[in-house]
Design a protein around this motif. Structure first.
Motif, PDB file in Angstrom:
ATOM      1  N   GLU A  20       0.829  -1.199   0.000  1.00  0.00           N
ATOM      2  CA  GLU A  20       0.000   0.000   0.000  1.00  0.00           C
ATOM      3  C   GLU A  20       0.868   1.255   0.000  1.00  0.00           C
ATOM      4  OE1 GLU A  20      -3.848  -0.290   2.382  1.00  0.00           O
ATOM      5  OE2 GLU A  20      -2.564  -1.682   3.488  1.00  0.00           O
ATOM      6  N   ILE A  21       0.374   2.307  -0.630  1.00  0.00           N
ATOM      7  CA  ILE A  21       1.068   3.591  -0.592  1.00  0.00           C
ATOM      8  C   ILE A  21       0.726   4.266   0.734  1.00  0.00           C
ATOM      9  CG2 ILE A  21       1.267   5.869  -1.647  1.00  0.00           C
ATOM     10  CD1 ILE A  21       0.546   4.589  -4.328  1.00  0.00           C
ATOM     11  N   ILE A  22       1.752   4.479   1.557  1.00  0.00           N
ATOM     12  CA  ILE A  22       1.505   5.081   2.877  1.00  0.00           C
ATOM     13  C   ILE A  22       1.927   6.552   2.920  1.00  0.00           C
ATOM     14  CG2 ILE A  22       1.658   2.875   4.087  1.00  0.00           C
ATOM     15  CD1 ILE A  22       4.513   3.681   4.936  1.00  0.00           C
ATOM     16  N   GLU A  23       2.796   6.957   1.955  1.00  0.00           N
ATOM     17  CA  GLU A  23       3.210   8.358   1.883  1.00  0.00           C
ATOM     18  C   GLU A  23       3.501   8.707   0.437  1.00  0.00           C
ATOM     19  OE1 GLU A  23       5.928   9.960   5.192  1.00  0.00           O
ATOM     20  OE2 GLU A  23       6.432   7.817   5.176  1.00  0.00           O
ATOM     21  N   GLU A  24       3.336   9.970   0.091  1.00  0.00           N
ATOM     22  CA  GLU A  24       3.730  10.433  -1.225  1.00  0.00           C
ATOM     23  C   GLU A  24       3.997  11.936  -1.170  1.00  0.00           C
ATOM     24  OE1 GLU A  24       0.200  11.161  -4.071  1.00  0.00           O
ATOM     25  OE2 GLU A  24      -0.420   9.392  -2.883  1.00  0.00           O
ATOM     26  N   GLY A  25       4.942  12.365  -2.007  1.00  0.00           N
ATOM     27  CA  GLY A  25       5.301  13.775  -2.041  1.00  0.00           C
ATOM     28  C   GLY A  25       6.745  13.942  -2.455  1.00  0.00           C
ATOM     29  N   SER A  26       7.218  15.186  -2.482  1.00  0.00           N
ATOM     30  CA  SER A  26       8.626  15.433  -2.798  1.00  0.00           C
ATOM     31  C   SER A  26       9.490  15.074  -1.597  1.00  0.00           C
ATOM     32  CB  SER A  26       8.823  16.907  -3.156  1.00  0.00           C
ATOM     33  OG  SER A  26       8.592  17.717  -2.006  1.00  0.00           O
ATOM     34  N   HIS A  27      10.801  15.078  -1.804  1.00  0.00           N
ATOM     35  CA  HIS A  27      11.723  14.771  -0.712  1.00  0.00           C
ATOM     36  C   HIS A  27      11.497  15.742   0.456  1.00  0.00           C
ATOM     37  CE1 HIS A  27      15.455  13.813   1.387  1.00  0.00           C
ATOM     38  NE2 HIS A  27      15.767  15.116   1.374  1.00  0.00           N
ATOM     39  N   GLU A  28      11.416  17.014   0.149  1.00  0.00           N
ATOM     40  CA  GLU A  28      11.259  18.017   1.193  1.00  0.00           C
ATOM     41  C   GLU A  28       9.938  17.818   1.947  1.00  0.00           C
ATOM     42  OE1 GLU A  28      12.100  18.622  -1.931  1.00  0.00           O
ATOM     43  OE2 GLU A  28      14.223  19.176  -1.622  1.00  0.00           O
ATOM     44  N   GLU A  29       8.870  17.536   1.214  1.00  0.00           N
ATOM     45  CA  GLU A  29       7.571  17.336   1.846  1.00  0.00           C
ATOM     46  C   GLU A  29       7.576  16.113   2.762  1.00  0.00           C
ATOM     47  OE1 GLU A  29       4.778  19.241  -1.713  1.00  0.00           O
ATOM     48  OE2 GLU A  29       5.166  17.077  -1.637  1.00  0.00           O
ATOM     49  N   LEU A  30       8.193  15.037   2.295  1.00  0.00           N
ATOM     50  CA  LEU A  30       8.225  13.810   3.091  1.00  0.00           C
ATOM     51  C   LEU A  30       9.103  13.953   4.329  1.00  0.00           C
ATOM     52  CD1 LEU A  30       8.416  11.156   0.211  1.00  0.00           C
ATOM     53  CD2 LEU A  30       6.465  11.645   1.674  1.00  0.00           C
ATOM     54  N   MET A  31      10.179  14.719   4.212  1.00  0.00           N
ATOM     55  CA  MET A  31      11.033  14.955   5.384  1.00  0.00           C
ATOM     56  C   MET A  31      10.282  15.745   6.447  1.00  0.00           C
ATOM     57  SD  MET A  31      13.873  13.357   4.924  1.00  0.00           S
ATOM     58  CE  MET A  31      14.992  14.066   6.145  1.00  0.00           C
ATOM     59  N   LYS A  32       9.450  16.696   6.004  1.00  0.00           N
ATOM     60  CA  LYS A  32       8.673  17.495   6.954  1.00  0.00           C
ATOM     61  C   LYS A  32       7.592  16.651   7.639  1.00  0.00           C
ATOM     62  CE  LYS A  32       9.264  21.933   4.570  1.00  0.00           C
ATOM     63  NZ  LYS A  32       8.566  22.996   3.786  1.00  0.00           N
ATOM     64  N   ASN A  33       7.108  15.612   6.941  1.00  0.00           N
ATOM     65  CA  ASN A  33       6.055  14.772   7.518  1.00  0.00           C
ATOM     66  C   ASN A  33       6.537  13.933   8.694  1.00  0.00           C
ATOM     67  OD1 ASN A  33       4.224  15.690   5.649  1.00  0.00           O
ATOM     68  ND2 ASN A  33       4.384  13.879   4.306  1.00  0.00           N
ATOM     69  N   GLU A  34       7.869  13.698   8.745  1.00  0.00           N
ATOM     70  CA  GLU A  34       8.482  12.905   9.818  1.00  0.00           C
ATOM     71  C   GLU A  34       7.826  11.516   9.935  1.00  0.00           C
ATOM     72  OE1 GLU A  34       8.378  15.178  13.405  1.00  0.00           O
ATOM     73  OE2 GLU A  34       9.847  16.654  12.683  1.00  0.00           O
ATOM     74  N   GLY A  35       7.609  10.920   8.773  1.00  0.00           N
ATOM     75  CA  GLY A  35       7.021   9.581   8.743  1.00  0.00           C
ATOM     76  C   GLY A  35       8.063   8.519   8.413  1.00  0.00           C
ATOM     77  N   LYS A  36       7.619   7.492   7.732  1.00  0.00           N
ATOM     78  CA  LYS A  36       8.481   6.347   7.379  1.00  0.00           C
ATOM     79  C   LYS A  36       9.663   6.796   6.523  1.00  0.00           C
ATOM     80  CE  LYS A  36       8.813   1.684   6.831  1.00  0.00           C
ATOM     81  NZ  LYS A  36       8.684   0.651   7.873  1.00  0.00           N
ATOM     82  N   TYR A  37       9.407   7.631   5.548  1.00  0.00           N
ATOM     83  CA  TYR A  37      10.469   8.088   4.639  1.00  0.00           C
ATOM     84  C   TYR A  37      11.541   8.845   5.415  1.00  0.00           C
ATOM     85  CZ  TYR A  37      12.834  10.508   0.802  1.00  0.00           C
ATOM     86  OH  TYR A  37      13.779  10.989  -0.074  1.00  0.00           O
ATOM     87  N   GLU A  38      11.136   9.792   6.238  1.00  0.00           N
ATOM     88  CA  GLU A  38      12.091  10.619   6.982  1.00  0.00           C
ATOM     89  C   GLU A  38      12.943   9.758   7.905  1.00  0.00           C
ATOM     90  OE1 GLU A  38      13.276  12.922  10.619  1.00  0.00           O
ATOM     91  OE2 GLU A  38      11.731  11.356  10.445  1.00  0.00           O
ATOM     92  N   LYS A  39      12.305   8.793   8.555  1.00  0.00           N
ATOM     93  CA  LYS A  39      13.030   7.908   9.477  1.00  0.00           C
ATOM     94  C   LYS A  39      14.081   7.073   8.736  1.00  0.00           C
ATOM     95  CE  LYS A  39      12.247   4.009  12.609  1.00  0.00           C
ATOM     96  NZ  LYS A  39      11.225   3.085  13.190  1.00  0.00           N
ATOM     97  N   ASN A  40      13.689   6.470   7.619  1.00  0.00           N
ATOM     98  CA  ASN A  40      14.621   5.623   6.871  1.00  0.00           C
ATOM     99  C   ASN A  40      15.713   6.437   6.193  1.00  0.00           C
ATOM    100  OD1 ASN A  40      13.236   3.375   7.627  1.00  0.00           O
ATOM    101  ND2 ASN A  40      12.297   2.964   5.639  1.00  0.00           N
TER     102      ASN A  40
END
Length: 612
Positions: A581-601
């Motif tokens: 499943e898609i759990i997050e989507e956006g640009s690098h900067e947007e995903l880093m601000k979300n502090e979700g799975k992408y930012e953690k990894n």
């Protein structure tokens, strides 16, 4: 033998199936080399009929010789010109010459079949297998069919030889049978009965052989894979350290013991049956001698006629047995050829569309409510995926192993059709598109890329578009950071990339990946799909290559699959997959601000390495 579903099926092939298989094989051969086939049949028929002519001439020669010898008037060899002996000798010489020529001809055509025809069939089988879909190779039943068909290629030429031989034996049987039934209808019927008994033994042994071959196909595939792993130079280092080759060796040995244990039983059975059949045939031989000697003693026939009848009777006995045995030998061989026929009958499961896309046309790919599970499984690998990839847009899909990233790519490439939802290209359902025209728009680099060691470095790069220039090849190699090491090869771009071929070498894993990357650059399609494109390359080389990739793909649609977050940070949009499943989507900067799975990894990987 291994137990399997196939063992309950008791595979066999009927006479009618054998005939259909023979017609199919003849049609295939006719299309490949009809002149050779016609010559083969004619020479075999001539070779079959000539012995009867030789026997007749020889019998007459014996009688004429005895007549001259017992006349009491023979004084000089020159007197033989007044007899039929010279004519008979000339006929004998002509018969021997024609027979020899026919034999040489059949041998010539047979060799052509063994070498040329076999090669053509190998090529055609490879082509037919290549036309199947990815999903079909994951079906064990189809995999077994392909395995059995590939193993049966060499049976084709032998099958054709047997059919042609059967035609020759049939000619001999018909001609000699007319004469034999004129001598003794009872003896003719006995000979036919013996042939039927012999054939029944063939049926028993052949049916066991069929079952063995069918039931062990899965075990034989596993055994071959084990041998392939032991012999694979890329597997050897790990085998050496783990000693895993010993485990595989003993596992393969046990498999082979199980496989060939059943074969040994069949060989012994066939040996016993042949002894019984040969004993019956020997009794018939003795009966033939007794019949002919009794008629000679009573003065019914002459010595020459006895010789002719004896040869005709034995020709009838041999050819009748051959005709009957060959029917069942053809069944035996036909079973294998039928496996090959099944490969040719396989059709791709993905139905091609007929809507053409213009070459180099910009592509907008839309994925709507897509869900997918692999055939034969219950759990969905992808669930309700929605994604839009606009022309000249760079998107990335990241996630842990097993998240469904590569599966998504396979669906975009239509290796599979989704269970739910739809994929659209420029508003057209992917199912309606001509795959040939669609694939012309796409360049791919998979994690398990192909290594073509049997061709040169230049051919490895040009293989998808062989009409390009050498300058384009070099430019693509430079973009992939491959030009420098290729230039150091002994033969430069003409270097063979496998040591098993003359003058060949073994490139490193990283070099192979750069060559594969150069192949993608060279293809220069409007859509690029990269599935872990730099997995075997160090971080510094990866940084250089991705800088060139981003420069190269400014006017292209790009889909990147990667577990290294540094490689995707420049993508316009990033999708994070987790358990399909898609759990997050956006640009690098947007995903880093979300502090979700992408930012953690991303932060976790950044701590592991950095590129200056």
């Amino acid at each position: 033998m291994s137990s399997s579903k196939s063992s309950a099926e008791k595979p066999s092939i009927s006479i009618s199936e054998t005939l259909r298989t023979a017609v199919w094989a003849f049609r295939m051969v006719w299309n490949m080399d009809r002149l050779n086939l016609v010559g083969y049949v004619i020479s075999e028929a001539i070779y079959a009929i000539i012995p009867l002519g030789k026997s007749f001439a020889f019998g007459m020669l014996i009688d004429e010789t005895i007549s001259v010898a017992t006349s009491g008037n023979f004084k000089s060899v020159t007197e033989l010109t007044d007899t039929s002996i010279p004519v008979l000798l000339v006929l004998m010489l002509a018969a021997f010459s024609i027979s020899g020529l026919a034999k040489y001809s059949t041998d010539y055509f047979s060799q052509r079949f063994n070498y040329i025809l076999l090669s053509f069939f190998e090529h055609d089988v490879s082509k037919r297998i290549s036309e199947l879909d990815v999903v079909q190779f994951e079906n064990p039943e189809i995999a077994d069919t392909v395995k059995r068909g590939s193993d049966s290629i060499y049976h084709v030429s032998r099958f054709i030889e047997m059919i042609v031989g059967w035609i020759g034996s049939l000619v001999t049987t018909i001609v000699s049978g007319v004469i034999v039934f004129g001598i003794s209808p009872v003896l003719g019927l006995v000979i036919i009965l013996v042939a039927i008994v012999s054939a029944s033994f063939h049926i028993k042994s052949n049916k066991y052989n069929w079952r063995w071959n069918y039931d062990t196909s899965n075990d034989r595939r596993i055994a071959r894979k084990i041998s392939g792993s032991i012999e694979n130079e890329n597997h050897i280092p790990e085998h050496k350290v783990l000693k895993s080759e010993k485990y595989l060796y003993f596992k393969g040995r046990k498999l082979r013991e199980r496989i060939f244990g059943g074969l040994e039983y069949w060989v012994k059975l066939r040996f016993r049956l042949r002894i019984i059949v040969d004993t019956i045939r020997n009794l018939v031989h003795i009966s033939v001698y007794i019949l002919l000697l009794e008629r000679l003693i009573r003065g019914v026939i002459t010595i020459g006629t006895l010789t002719f009848y004896r040869n005709v009777l034995f020709d009838f006995l041999t050819s009748t047995n051959s005709v009957m045995d060959l029917v069942y030998d053809l069944q035996d061989r036909g079973f294998y050829v039928m496996q090959l026929k099944k490969v040719f009958e396989l059709k791709p499961e993905i139905m091609d569309g007929d809507v053409e896309i213009k070459e180099n046309e910009p592509c907008k790919i839309e994925i709507k409510n897509l869900s997918f599970k692999y055939p034969g499984t219950k759990n969905y690998v992808l669930k309700n995926i929605n994604m839009t990839i606009n022309p000249k847009e760079e998107i990335a899909v990241v996630g842990e192993n097993g998240a469904g990233k590569t599966t998504l790519i396979k669906l975009i490439l239509r290796f599979y059709d989704p269970d739910k939802g739809e994929i659209f290209v420029n508003g057209i359902p992917l199912k309606k598109l001509s795959l040939d025209s669609y694939y012309k728009l796409i360049s791919t680099l998979f994690q398990d890329y192909n290594r073509y060691g049997m061709i040169t470095a230049k051919e490895n790069i040009k293989i998808g578009r062989p009409d390009g220039s050498d300058n384009e090849v070099i430019d693509a190699a430079k973009r992939a950071d491959a030009h420098d090491f290729i230039s150091r090869f002994d033969y430069k771009y003409d270097q063979m990339l496998d040591k098993r071929f003359e003058g060949g070498i073994y490139p490193s894993t990283g070099q192979w990946q750069k060559i594969a990357l150069a192949r993608m650059f060279y293809r220069n399609s409007p859509v690029l799909i990269l599935d872990e494109p730099t997995a075997s390359i160090d971080a510094e080389a990866e940084y250089r290559i991705f800088k060139r990739i981003y420069d190269f793909m400014r006017d292209k649609t790009v889909i990147i699959i990667s577990h290294r977050f540094s490689t995707v940070r420049n993508a316009k949009k990033i999708y994070v997959l987790e358990e399909g499943e898609i759990i997050e989507e956006g640009s690098h900067e947007e995903l880093m601000k979300n502090e979700g799975k992408y930012e953690k990894n991303f932060k976790m990987q950044a701590e592991g390495y950095s590129v200056s």
